[in-house]
Design an enzyme around this catalytic site. Structure first.
Site, PDB file in Angstrom:
ATOM      1  N   MET A  30      -6.845   3.191   6.816  1.00  0.00           N
ATOM      2  CA  MET A  30      -6.341   1.826   6.986  1.00  0.00           C
ATOM      3  C   MET A  30      -4.813   1.863   7.029  1.00  0.00           C
ATOM      4  O   MET A  30      -4.145   0.864   6.743  1.00  0.00           O
ATOM      5  CB  MET A  30      -6.833   0.936   5.848  1.00  0.00           C
ATOM      6  CG  MET A  30      -8.362   0.822   5.846  1.00  0.00           C
ATOM      7  SD  MET A  30      -8.977  -0.734   5.180  1.00  0.00           S
ATOM      8  CE  MET A  30      -8.325  -0.685   3.537  1.00  0.00           C
ATOM      9  N   LEU A  33      -0.117   5.468   5.298  1.00  0.00           N
ATOM     10  CA  LEU A  33      -0.554   6.852   5.064  1.00  0.00           C
ATOM     11  C   LEU A  33       0.304   7.537   4.002  1.00  0.00           C
ATOM     12  O   LEU A  33       1.525   7.369   3.971  1.00  0.00           O
ATOM     13  CB  LEU A  33      -0.494   7.626   6.381  1.00  0.00           C
ATOM     14  CG  LEU A  33      -1.327   7.019   7.524  1.00  0.00           C
ATOM     15  CD1 LEU A  33      -1.155   7.834   8.805  1.00  0.00           C
ATOM     16  CD2 LEU A  33      -2.802   6.929   7.152  1.00  0.00           C
ATOM     17  N   HIS A  37      -3.907  11.097   2.709  1.00  0.00           N
ATOM     18  CA  HIS A  37      -4.364  11.048   4.104  1.00  0.00           C
ATOM     19  C   HIS A  37      -3.923  12.310   4.854  1.00  0.00           C
ATOM     20  O   HIS A  37      -4.668  12.845   5.673  1.00  0.00           O
ATOM     21  CB  HIS A  37      -3.742   9.842   4.834  1.00  0.00           C
ATOM     22  CG  HIS A  37      -4.146   8.522   4.273  1.00  0.00           C
ATOM     23  ND1 HIS A  37      -3.283   7.707   3.577  1.00  0.00           N
ATOM     24  CD2 HIS A  37      -5.327   7.867   4.312  1.00  0.00           C
ATOM     25  CE1 HIS A  37      -3.915   6.596   3.217  1.00  0.00           C
ATOM     26  NE2 HIS A  37      -5.155   6.673   3.641  1.00  0.00           N
ATOM     27  N   GLN A  61     -13.950  -5.498   5.074  1.00  0.00           N
ATOM     28  CA  GLN A  61     -14.203  -4.876   3.774  1.00  0.00           C
ATOM     29  C   GLN A  61     -13.399  -5.505   2.630  1.00  0.00           C
ATOM     30  O   GLN A  61     -13.432  -5.016   1.515  1.00  0.00           O
ATOM     31  CB  GLN A  61     -13.989  -3.367   3.851  1.00  0.00           C
ATOM     32  CG  GLN A  61     -12.556  -2.896   4.017  1.00  0.00           C
ATOM     33  CD  GLN A  61     -12.501  -1.402   4.278  1.00  0.00           C
ATOM     34  OE1 GLN A  61     -12.856  -0.934   5.354  1.00  0.00           O
ATOM     35  NE2 GLN A  61     -12.064  -0.640   3.288  1.00  0.00           N
ATOM     36  N   GLY A 147     -11.633  11.035   1.352  1.00  0.00           N
ATOM     37  CA  GLY A 147     -11.046  11.519   0.098  1.00  0.00           C
ATOM     38  C   GLY A 147     -11.940  11.243  -1.095  1.00  0.00           C
ATOM     39  O   GLY A 147     -12.649  10.225  -1.143  1.00  0.00           O
ATOM     40  N   GLN A 148     -11.881  12.136  -2.061  1.00  0.00           N
ATOM     41  CA  GLN A 148     -12.716  11.995  -3.259  1.00  0.00           C
ATOM     42  C   GLN A 148     -12.333  10.785  -4.109  1.00  0.00           C
ATOM     43  O   GLN A 148     -13.145  10.292  -4.881  1.00  0.00           O
ATOM     44  CB  GLN A 148     -12.636  13.279  -4.100  1.00  0.00           C
ATOM     45  CG  GLN A 148     -13.659  13.280  -5.238  1.00  0.00           C
ATOM     46  CD  GLN A 148     -13.430  14.379  -6.225  1.00  0.00           C
ATOM     47  OE1 GLN A 148     -13.145  15.514  -5.835  1.00  0.00           O
ATOM     48  NE2 GLN A 148     -13.533  14.064  -7.512  1.00  0.00           N
ATOM     49  N   LYS A 149     -11.113  10.300  -3.976  1.00  0.00           N
ATOM     50  CA  LYS A 149     -10.725   9.137  -4.796  1.00  0.00           C
ATOM     51  C   LYS A 149     -11.729   8.002  -4.624  1.00  0.00           C
ATOM     52  O   LYS A 149     -12.069   7.317  -5.568  1.00  0.00           O
ATOM     53  CB  LYS A 149      -9.318   8.668  -4.431  1.00  0.00           C
ATOM     54  CG  LYS A 149      -8.699   7.841  -5.529  1.00  0.00           C
ATOM     55  CD  LYS A 149      -7.772   6.800  -5.005  1.00  0.00           C
ATOM     56  CE  LYS A 149      -8.544   5.570  -4.710  1.00  0.00           C
ATOM     57  NZ  LYS A 149      -7.960   4.568  -3.920  1.00  0.00           N
ATOM     58  N   ASP A 150     -12.216   7.829  -3.398  1.00  0.00           N
ATOM     59  CA  ASP A 150     -13.237   6.811  -3.134  1.00  0.00           C
ATOM     60  C   ASP A 150     -14.601   7.504  -3.079  1.00  0.00           C
ATOM     61  O   ASP A 150     -15.240   7.565  -2.026  1.00  0.00           O
ATOM     62  CB  ASP A 150     -12.925   6.091  -1.820  1.00  0.00           C
ATOM     63  CG  ASP A 150     -11.608   5.352  -1.896  1.00  0.00           C
ATOM     64  OD1 ASP A 150     -11.503   4.437  -2.712  1.00  0.00           O
ATOM     65  OD2 ASP A 150     -10.674   5.714  -1.165  1.00  0.00           O
ATOM     66  N   ARG A 187      -2.370   1.322  -2.070  1.00  0.00           N
ATOM     67  CA  ARG A 187      -2.049   0.142  -2.893  1.00  0.00           C
ATOM     68  C   ARG A 187      -1.058   0.461  -4.011  1.00  0.00           C
ATOM     69  O   ARG A 187      -0.481  -0.458  -4.588  1.00  0.00           O
ATOM     70  CB  ARG A 187      -3.325  -0.443  -3.488  1.00  0.00           C
ATOM     71  CG  ARG A 187      -4.194  -1.149  -2.450  1.00  0.00           C
ATOM     72  CD  ARG A 187      -5.385  -1.797  -3.126  1.00  0.00           C
ATOM     73  NE  ARG A 187      -6.101  -2.715  -2.277  1.00  0.00           N
ATOM     74  CZ  ARG A 187      -7.227  -2.407  -1.626  1.00  0.00           C
ATOM     75  NH1 ARG A 187      -7.758  -1.216  -1.732  1.00  0.00           N
ATOM     76  NH2 ARG A 187      -7.825  -3.308  -0.873  1.00  0.00           N
TER      77      ARG A 187
HETATM   78  O1  PAF Z   1     -11.036   4.534   2.867  1.00  0.00           O
HETATM   79  C1  PAF Z   1     -10.535   3.772   3.708  1.00  0.00           C
HETATM   80  O2  PAF Z   1      -9.329   3.807   3.973  1.00  0.00           O
HETATM   81  C2  PAF Z   1     -11.421   2.763   4.408  1.00  0.00           C
HETATM   82  O3  PAF Z   1     -12.400   2.260   3.556  1.00  0.00           O
HETATM   83  C3  PAF Z   1     -12.049   3.310   5.713  1.00  0.00           C
HETATM   84  C4  PAF Z   1     -12.999   4.445   5.406  1.00  0.00           C
HETATM   85  C5  PAF Z   1     -10.945   3.774   6.640  1.00  0.00           C
HETATM   86  C6  PAF Z   1     -12.843   2.205   6.395  1.00  0.00           C
HETATM   87  O4  PAF Z   1     -12.034   1.133   6.736  1.00  0.00           O
END
Ligand code: PAF
Length: 283
Positions: A30, A33, A37, A61, A147-150, A187
């Site tokens: 998103m 970066l 990323h 989302q 990424g593992q953070k999510d 964020r």
């Molecule tokens: O992790 C993110 O940045 C977002 O959830 C993604 C996977 C790019 C989907 O919009």
């Protein structure tokens, strides 16, 4: 580096990548970066012939009270980062490119998406899985990098790819952290120094949980209590969840065995932080 803004141009680009053996790696983002990323792009660069990055702040989302409008955007810096990482293609759609006025379809994963993040952000994963399905359909990458953070997002996307028979390998890449341990996140740009300082307790709690398991603790309850105690000690934060889960199903565990993920989410003065650590237990 090629920049494409429309789905039609992306399809044309994709058809030209078709010679056998060409592997495309996709890094969906998103924007805003950061080094996290960039580590995904580097992994894609090492493992695939062609690297595509999507930059799209996906409105689907974000919940109605969330930060869609405030979400950090910095396109020129993002494109510079992609160039430095030798990215081949950047896909840069506008919201109405991916969601035209008559858009009516959503893609939703059920059980796995409903707990933890799903309980606190009820429409979030449906937005993620819808956009990721569209990106995977358009780019048809051999691999996609997350990424593992999510961590829950990774699990949900892996489930989606399996259930819909998509021909993409979903790759989990390590969380990148600042020197003090805070997981990088776009964020983080808008948190105050004091919020940041207090949020560090989450990583400290998860690390203490991991250390306790390392010392042989095999019941979830005392591990969770130990983690909760660290978050409790005067940091002025709200705990949304903190749990020892099975790394695949994300079901909470009573006895710890196999691969366990310690998941946590907290709020510090209105800002949410999530983090996790994976622990592999030898039987
Ligand atoms: O992790 C993110 O940045 C977002 O959830 C993604 C996977 C790019 C989907 O919009």
């Amino acid at each position: 580096m090629r920049i494409i803004r429309t789905t039609q141009a992306l399809r044309t680009w994709r058809r030209r990548q078709d010679p056998p053996g060409t592997s495309i790696g996709l890094v969906p983002t998103m924007g805003a970066l950061h080094a996290g990323h960039r580590s995904l792009m580097q992994r894609a660069r090492r493992t695939c012939q062609t690297v595509a990055v999507s930059i799209f702040v996906n409105p689907l989302q974000f919940g109605p009270a969330e930060d869609y409008r405030r979400y950090p955007r910095n396109l020129s810096q993002d494109l510079a980062s992609c160039r430095e990482e030798h990215v081949d293609l950047v896909f840069l759609p506008e919201p109405d490119t991916l969601y035209p006025r008559d858009f009516q379809t959503t893609v939703a994963v059920s059980t796995l998406a409903q707990r933890w993040e799903g309980e606190h952000r009820p429409t979030h994963f449906q937005g993620v899985t819808t956009v990721v399905t569209k990106l995977l359909n358009l780019v048809r990458p051999a691999r996609a990098f997350f990424g593992q953070k999510d961590y829950q997002q990774y699990g949900v996307i892996r489930q989606l790819v399996q259930d819909l028979d998509l021909d993409t390998r979903v790759t989990l890449c390590p969380t990148i952290r600042d020197a003090d341990g805070l997981a990088l996140s776009s964020r983080n740009r808008y948190v105050t120094t004091s919020q940041r300082q207090r949020a560090l307790a989450l990583y400290q709690a998860l690390s203490a949980g991991k250390a306790a398991i390392g010392r042989g603790m095999r019941r979830a309850d005392p591990v969770e209590k130990r983690m909760a105690k660290i978050l409790d000690t005067g940091h002025g934060l709200d705990v949304e969840y903190l749990a020892c889960c099975d790394a695949r199903t994300l079901e909470p565990l009573a006895r710890l065995r196999g691969t366990v993920v310690l998941l946590g989410a907290i709020r510090v003065g209105g800002v949410r932080f999530i983090d996790n650590l994976i622990v592999r237990i030898r039987q």
